[in-house]
Design an enzyme around this catalytic site. Structure first.
Site, short mmCIF file in Angstrom:
data_model
loop_
_atom_site.label_atom_id
_atom_site.label_comp_id
_atom_site.label_asym_id
_atom_site.label_seq_id
_atom_site.Cartn_x
_atom_site.Cartn_y
_atom_site.Cartn_z
N ARG A 17 0.73 -1.11 0.00
CA ARG A 17 -0.08 -0.03 -0.02
C ARG A 17 0.90 1.30 -0.04
O ARG A 17 0.27 2.40 -0.07
CB ARG A 17 -1.09 0.01 1.23
N ASP A 105 8.55 -1.90 11.42
CA ASP A 105 7.89 -0.70 10.63
C ASP A 105 7.35 0.19 11.78
O ASP A 105 6.40 1.16 11.54
CB ASP A 105 6.88 -0.96 9.63
N LYS A 351 32.94 28.57 1.04
CA LYS A 351 33.23 27.29 0.96
C LYS A 351 34.52 27.11 1.30
O LYS A 351 35.55 27.96 0.82
CB LYS A 351 33.03 26.65 -0.67
C1 UD1 Z 1 0.30 -7.56 13.93
C2 UD1 Z 1 -0.25 -8.67 15.11
C3 UD1 Z 1 -1.33 -7.69 15.65
C4 UD1 Z 1 -0.65 -6.29 16.10
C5 UD1 Z 1 -0.08 -5.71 15.00
C6 UD1 Z 1 0.50 -4.32 15.40
C7 UD1 Z 1 0.21 -11.04 14.71
C8 UD1 Z 1 -0.66 -12.01 14.22
N1 UD1 Z 1 -0.47 -9.78 14.58
O1 UD1 Z 1 -0.73 -7.69 13.03
O2 UD1 Z 1 -1.76 -8.31 16.78
O3 UD1 Z 1 -1.96 -5.55 16.58
O4 UD1 Z 1 0.92 -6.24 14.21
O5 UD1 Z 1 0.78 -3.54 14.23
O6 UD1 Z 1 1.19 -10.99 15.00
N2 UD1 Z 1 6.05 -9.72 9.08
C9 UD1 Z 1 7.04 -10.47 8.52
N3 UD1 Z 1 6.73 -11.82 8.02
C10 UD1 Z 1 5.30 -12.12 7.88
C11 UD1 Z 1 4.35 -11.44 8.35
C12 UD1 Z 1 4.73 -10.04 8.92
O7 UD1 Z 1 8.22 -10.23 8.51
O8 UD1 Z 1 5.12 -13.27 7.32
C13 UD1 Z 1 6.24 -8.46 9.68
C14 UD1 Z 1 5.81 -7.34 8.41
O9 UD1 Z 1 6.97 -6.89 7.79
C15 UD1 Z 1 5.60 -6.08 9.62
C16 UD1 Z 1 5.10 -7.06 11.07
O10 UD1 Z 1 5.71 -8.22 10.95
O11 UD1 Z 1 6.89 -5.61 9.97
C17 UD1 Z 1 3.69 -7.13 11.35
O12 UD1 Z 1 3.15 -7.87 10.26
P1 UD1 Z 1 1.62 -7.25 9.60
O13 UD1 Z 1 1.37 -8.11 8.69
O14 UD1 Z 1 1.59 -5.94 9.62
O15 UD1 Z 1 0.87 -7.63 10.88
P2 UD1 Z 1 -0.49 -7.14 11.32
O16 UD1 Z 1 -1.52 -7.84 10.54
O17 UD1 Z 1 -0.58 -5.65 11.33
CA CA Z 2 0.76 -4.07 10.64
#
Ligand code: UD1
Ligand code: CA
Length: 456
Positions: A17, A105, A351
């Site tokens: 996004r 992030d 400079k």
């Molecule tokens: C996750 C949490 C949620 C929390 C939220 C906070 C889980 C299942 N959920 O949800 O409870 O409220 O963060 O922002 O943990 N990432 C990986 N590999 C993956 C998936 C994710 O490296 O396979 C990393 C992403 O790059 C990101 C972070 O993990 O930096 C969180 O992943 P994201 O998919 O944003 O999780 P949410 O669904 O937001």
């Molecule tokens: Ca997230």
């Protein structure tokens, strides 16, 4: 038990996004990648190791941190969920270690909060939560009748009553490595997203009888991440508000905290005043009582006590001892050095120019590759011709010299102590000390000259 701390930062996500070719964790806040902020916070805890789980844009992400060779990288080739991501790093981590999982992030996380999570976790599992006005999208903290954390339910899996819970998971989890390996081994993929959720460890740990602690973040903004450009812009504003607050704590008057941007480290003395729309970059030091006018851009510079920078000046890689006046509209480039009581005024560019004490260039000049002594007066329109088209050359102006307006100093050239250069001089040879040197066509008046008249 005193366990070595291993931080695991999840940074494999793509960030679709963002609509950007740059991997999400390389998107900038305060001119630094999101991940750089998270790594810096991780390092503030003095861990035994920092592991980064990477996937999308892997080479680019690793290259961005090549200056930190102690980072340990774990590849997650397919993004199967946060639990799976942590599993990618765990084989590298000894069972007796304490693992702290951070999201790559979320750059606003404070080390104070992380320390509290580790303390509260003890020998069990710890989670950082926050109370937010709008919990949409976050995992919900489901507490039992005693108020203890029972489980975390993702937004997409939550029931209507769970949707009403406004305490949400930050994504930060701490647990002993051995236990975490065991719990993650039991996590399934039976959920709405078909992912391996790290958050499922909470219910599994509870079922095992392990201690589970939820720590609430003091500032709800700490948990914010960025999924799109608007959220990134919001993160920037939160970050800058904190930076302005830190300036105030150090003793600066910030006339409008929403109109100062710190993209690096700024150290200020007491009584510093910063007017609106100033941007600081890199490492900047402002001595006590320094005043920065509106609209300045100041990068990698040290301004001694009492330096006054008037509006719309651009400073980079320069140093000033103090009690000097800069600007308005001055451009001081790398290698500029001002001793005390100097003035570099309107539309002056410098400079690699060193000014001795009490020297002034008040208007419209270019001074490059110049050694200027003390008590020198540089007239308006003075230019050091430092470049012959191939090489750069030095101009030396000794103490007490007066340079008349509109003078060109064709370098290499030297002006001796106490000399005066007449206005309009083009100096191509050294000027002797204490004498007037001038190159100027003599002025004449033409006798009997008549104005032309218009032909009929
Ligand atoms: C996750 C949490 C949620 C929390 C939220 C906070 C889980 C299942 N959920 O949800 O409870 O409220 O963060 O922002 O943990 N990432 C990986 N590999 C993956 C998936 C994710 O490296 O396979 C990393 C992403 O790059 C990101 C972070 O993990 O930096 C969180 O992943 P994201 O998919 O944003 O999780 P949410 O669904 O937001
Ligand atoms: Ca997230």
């Amino acid at each position: 038990m005193n366990r070595p701390l291993h931080v695991v930062i999840l940074a494999a996500g793509q960030g679709k996004r963002m609509r950007s070719p740059l991997p999400k964790v390389l998107q900038p806040v305060a001119q630094q990648p999101l991940l750089a902020h998270v790594i810096a916070t991780a390092r503030s805890l003095e861990p035994a190791a920092v592991h980064v789980v990477y996937g999308h844009g892997g080479d680019e992400v690793q290259a961005a941190f090549s200056a930190q060779p102690d980072l340990r990288w774990a590849l997650q080739a397919e993004q199967l969920g946060t639990g799976h991501a942590v599993q990618m790093a765990l084989p590298e981590i000894p069972d007796e270690a304490m693992v702290l999982v951070l999201l790559g992030d979320a750059p606003l996380m404070r080390s104070e909060s992380l320390k509290r999570v580790l303390e509260d976790a003890g020998e069990g599992l710890g989670v950082l939560s926050a109370r937010v006005a709008d919990p949409t999208g976050y995992g919900r903290m489901v507490r039992d009748a005693d108020g203890a954390l029972a489980s975390i339910v993702e937004h997409k899996d939550a029931s209507p009553s769970q949707h009403a819970i406004n305490e949400v998971n930050s994504g930060v989890i701490a647990a002993p490595a051995g236990a975490l390996k065991r719990w993650l081994g039991q996590v399934g993929q039976d959920n709405s997203q078909g992912e391996i959720y790290l958050t499922d460890c909470v219910a599994i740990a509870r079922a095992e009888g392990a201690s589970v602690a939820a720590t609430v973040a003091e500032q709800a903004e700490e948990i914010l991440g960025a999924n799109d450009r608007w959220q990134l812009a919001e993160l920037e504003r939160h970050y800058q508000r904190r930076a302005a607050m830190a300036l105030c704590e150090q003793g600066a008057t910030v006339l409008d905290p929403s109109r100062v941007d710190v993209r690096g480290e700024v150290t200020v003395g007491e009584g510093v005043v910063i007017d609106v729309n100033t941007i600081f970059e890199g490492t900047v030091v402002l001595g006590a009582g320094a005043r920065i006018g509106a609209g300045c851009v100041i990068k990698d510079s040290t301004l001694g006590p009492g330096t006054r920078v008037a509006p719309y000046s651009v400073l980079e890689g320069m140093e000033c001892e103090g009690d000097s006046d800069i600007g308005p509209f001055a451009r001081l480039r790398p290698g500029t050095y001002l001793a005390r009581d100097c003035k570099v005024g309107n539309f002056v560019e410098t400079k690699k120019a060193r000014f001795g004490e009490g020297s002034k260039a008040s208007h419209l000049s270019y001074l490059g590759d110049a050694q200027i002594g003390s008590e020198v007066n540089i007239g308006a329109g003075t230019i050091t011709c430092n470049y012959d088209g191939v090489n750069k050359h030095q101009t030396v102006i000794e103490d007490g010299v007066f340079v008349g307006s509109d003078t060109q100093l064709v370098a290499p050239v030297k002006v001796g102590k106490g000399a005066t250069l007449g206005a309009g001089t083009t100096l191509t040879k050294d000027a002797p000390a204490d004498q007037l040197t001038i190159t100027r066509v003599r002025q004449q008046v033409i006798d009997g000259w008549q104005k032309p008249v218009k032909k009929r």
